[in-house]
Design a protein around this motif. Structure first.
Motif, PDB file in Angstrom:
ATOM      1  N   THR A  30       0.766  -1.469   0.313  1.00 46.23           N
ATOM      2  CA  THR A  30      -0.564  -0.208  -0.031  1.00 46.23           C
ATOM      3  C   THR A  30       1.027   0.952  -0.045  1.00 46.23           C
ATOM      4  N   TYR A  31       0.474   2.263  -0.497  1.00 48.76           N
ATOM      5  CA  TYR A  31       1.149   3.198  -0.898  1.00 48.76           C
ATOM      6  C   TYR A  31       0.191   5.037  -0.033  1.00 48.76           C
ATOM      7  N   CYS A  32       1.118   5.472   0.601  1.00 50.81           N
ATOM      8  CA  CYS A  32       0.652   6.388   0.866  1.00 50.81           C
ATOM      9  C   CYS A  32       0.912   7.518  -0.166  1.00 50.81           C
ATOM     10  N   LEU A  33      -0.447   9.156  -0.215  1.00 55.64           N
ATOM     11  CA  LEU A  33      -0.222  10.381  -1.133  1.00 55.64           C
ATOM     12  C   LEU A  33      -0.671  10.518   0.284  1.00 55.64           C
ATOM     13  N   CYS A  34       0.643  12.055   0.399  1.00 54.67           N
ATOM     14  CA  CYS A  34       0.496  12.789   1.686  1.00 54.67           C
ATOM     15  C   CYS A  34       0.420  14.071   0.200  1.00 54.67           C
ATOM     16  N   VAL A  35      -0.257  14.941   1.179  1.00 48.14           N
ATOM     17  CA  VAL A  35      -0.138  16.424   0.454  1.00 48.14           C
ATOM     18  C   VAL A  35      -0.149  17.432   1.600  1.00 48.14           C
ATOM     19  N   LEU A  36       0.768  18.864   1.808  1.00 45.87           N
ATOM     20  CA  LEU A  36       0.880  19.750   2.463  1.00 45.87           C
ATOM     21  C   LEU A  36       0.132  20.425   2.131  1.00 45.87           C
ATOM     22  N   ASN A  37      -0.989  20.839   3.393  1.00 43.90           N
ATOM     23  CA  ASN A  37      -2.092  22.401   3.488  1.00 43.90           C
ATOM     24  C   ASN A  37      -1.523  22.587   5.195  1.00 43.90           C
ATOM     25  N   LYS A  38      -1.098  24.214   5.266  1.00 42.09           N
ATOM     26  CA  LYS A  38      -0.659  24.793   6.424  1.00 42.09           C
ATOM     27  C   LYS A  38      -0.281  24.110   6.925  1.00 42.09           C
ATOM     28  N   THR A  39       1.436  23.377   6.876  1.00 40.27           N
ATOM     29  CA  THR A  39       1.990  23.135   7.541  1.00 40.27           C
ATOM     30  C   THR A  39       1.664  22.214   8.140  1.00 40.27           C
ATOM     31  N   PHE A  40       0.840  21.316   8.108  1.00 41.28           N
ATOM     32  CA  PHE A  40       0.212  20.030   8.276  1.00 41.28           C
ATOM     33  C   PHE A  40       0.107  19.168   6.769  1.00 41.28           C
ATOM     34  N   VAL A  41       1.346  17.952   6.799  1.00 40.53           N
ATOM     35  CA  VAL A  41       1.025  16.760   6.468  1.00 40.53           C
ATOM     36  C   VAL A  41      -0.126  16.068   6.638  1.00 40.53           C
ATOM     37  N   HIS A  42      -1.562  15.561   4.949  1.00 39.74           N
ATOM     38  CA  HIS A  42      -1.938  14.701   5.201  1.00 39.74           C
ATOM     39  C   HIS A  42      -1.986  13.499   4.290  1.00 39.74           C
ATOM     40  N   THR A  43      -2.107  12.566   4.965  1.00 38.00           N
ATOM     41  CA  THR A  43      -1.812  11.518   4.506  1.00 38.00           C
ATOM     42  C   THR A  43      -3.328  10.254   4.249  1.00 38.00           C
ATOM     43  N   TYR A  44      -2.575  10.233   3.041  1.00 36.81           N
ATOM     44  CA  TYR A  44      -4.084   9.538   1.762  1.00 36.81           C
ATOM     45  C   TYR A  44      -3.941   7.888   1.679  1.00 36.81           C
ATOM     46  N   ARG A  45      -4.872   6.859   1.531  1.00 33.69           N
ATOM     47  CA  ARG A  45      -3.798   5.697   1.462  1.00 33.69           C
ATOM     48  C   ARG A  45      -4.091   5.385   0.061  1.00 33.69           C
ATOM     49  N   ILE A  46      -3.324   4.901  -0.465  1.00 33.53           N
ATOM     50  CA  ILE A  46      -3.575   4.755  -1.880  1.00 33.53           C
ATOM     51  C   ILE A  46      -3.243   3.738  -2.268  1.00 33.53           C
ATOM     52  N   SER A  47      -4.569   2.087  -2.422  1.00 29.33           N
ATOM     53  CA  SER A  47      -4.369   0.794  -2.925  1.00 29.33           C
ATOM     54  C   SER A  47      -4.482   0.038  -4.307  1.00 29.33           C
ATOM     55  N   GLN A  48      -4.223  -0.952  -4.766  1.00 31.35           N
ATOM     56  CA  GLN A  48      -4.656  -1.352  -5.310  1.00 31.35           C
ATOM     57  C   GLN A  48      -5.596  -2.464  -5.230  1.00 31.35           C
ATOM     58  N   THR A  49      -6.300  -2.737  -6.246  1.00 29.16           N
ATOM     59  CA  THR A  49      -7.562  -3.946  -6.252  1.00 29.16           C
ATOM     60  C   THR A  49      -7.664  -4.549  -7.884  1.00 29.16           C
ATOM     61  N   SER A  50      -7.787  -5.708  -7.771  1.00 25.77           N
ATOM     62  CA  SER A  50      -8.419  -5.968  -9.486  1.00 25.77           C
ATOM     63  C   SER A  50      -7.505  -5.141 -10.369  1.00 25.77           C
ATOM     64  N   ARG A  51      -5.963  -5.134 -10.145  1.00 26.99           N
ATOM     65  CA  ARG A  51      -5.522  -3.832 -11.559  1.00 26.99           C
ATOM     66  C   ARG A  51      -6.309  -2.246 -11.865  1.00 26.99           C
ATOM     67  N   LYS A  52      -6.820  -1.721 -10.417  1.00 28.09           N
ATOM     68  CA  LYS A  52      -7.280  -0.945 -10.392  1.00 28.09           C
ATOM     69  C   LYS A  52      -7.150  -0.101  -9.097  1.00 28.09           C
ATOM     70  N   TRP A  53      -7.079   0.961  -8.978  1.00 25.97           N
ATOM     71  CA  TRP A  53      -6.148   1.914  -8.015  1.00 25.97           C
ATOM     72  C   TRP A  53      -7.207   2.541  -7.331  1.00 25.97           C
ATOM     73  N   SER A  54      -7.205   2.642  -5.838  1.00 20.19           N
ATOM     74  CA  SER A  54      -7.632   3.863  -5.015  1.00 20.19           C
ATOM     75  C   SER A  54      -7.008   4.513  -3.637  1.00 20.19           C
ATOM     76  N   VAL A  55      -7.594   5.513  -3.603  1.00 25.70           N
ATOM     77  CA  VAL A  55      -7.716   6.245  -2.780  1.00 25.70           C
ATOM     78  C   VAL A  55      -8.443   6.605  -1.534  1.00 25.70           C
ATOM     79  N   GLN A  56      -8.038   6.076  -0.555  1.00 24.61           N
ATOM     80  CA  GLN A  56      -9.114   7.161   0.363  1.00 24.61           C
ATOM     81  C   GLN A  56      -9.370   8.135   1.270  1.00 24.61           C
ATOM     82  N   THR A  57      -9.926   9.089   0.434  1.00 27.63           N
ATOM     83  CA  THR A  57      -9.697  10.421   0.577  1.00 27.63           C
ATOM     84  C   THR A  57     -11.132  10.641   1.738  1.00 27.63           C
ATOM     85  N   SER A  58     -11.373  11.763   1.739  1.00 29.41           N
ATOM     86  CA  SER A  58     -12.381  12.776   2.955  1.00 29.41           C
ATOM     87  C   SER A  58     -13.865  11.655   3.458  1.00 29.41           C
ATOM     88  N   LYS A  59     -14.019  11.778   4.328  1.00 26.44           N
ATOM     89  CA  LYS A  59     -15.368  10.928   4.940  1.00 26.44           C
ATOM     90  C   LYS A  59     -16.495  11.704   3.819  1.00 26.44           C
TER      91      LYS A  59
END
Length: 140
Positions: A50-79
């Protein structure tokens, strides 16, 4: 080179992929950029393949999990944002460069390996030997 095997047309370096760097090194690299919307991708420290997409916003790093299932990619984002599947990492990144896609800010400034010459667990990579002690400020 996992990304290439699963549909990425560009090399991992062009996708701002940093491999096995830890959270502290990630925060330092994004702090050096200093721009909201700066981002990088790294291997997850806790979840295998699994991978992490790390994004900077106002001195804070937000991390979103990237995963691959059945040869497709997804990212867990905001609720409230439905899970979407992408054919490759390039599509995932391109989608999240637009506002309202589930990341705290759009992905605008990729932080490529070697951009800031920061040492990491990828120290064997060309241009990654110089030490930098810049740190992220604690969120207020």
């Amino acid at each position: 080179m996992k990304f290439r095997r699963f549909g990425a047309k560009k090399s991992m370096k062009s996708l701002a992929y940093h491999g096995r760097i830890n959270q502290k090194d990630t925060q330092n690299l994004l702090a050096l950029s200093g721009k909201d919307g700066s981002y990088l991708i790294r291997d997850s420290e806790t979840v295998p393949d699994t991978y992490c997409l790390c994004v900077l916003n106002k001195t804070f790093v937000h991390t979103y999990r990237i995963s691959q299932t059945s040869r497709k990619w997804s990212v867990q984002t905001s609720k409230g944002i439905p899970l979407r599947l992408f054919n490759n990492i390039e599509e995932l990144i391109a989608t999240h460069q637009r506002p309202g896609q589930g990341t705290v800010v759009p992905l605008q400034h990729p932080v490529f390996i070697g951009t800031y010459n920061f040492p990491s667990q990828n120290a064997g990579l060309k241009g990654s030997q110089t030490t930098c002690n810049s740190r992220l400020a604690e969120p207020s």
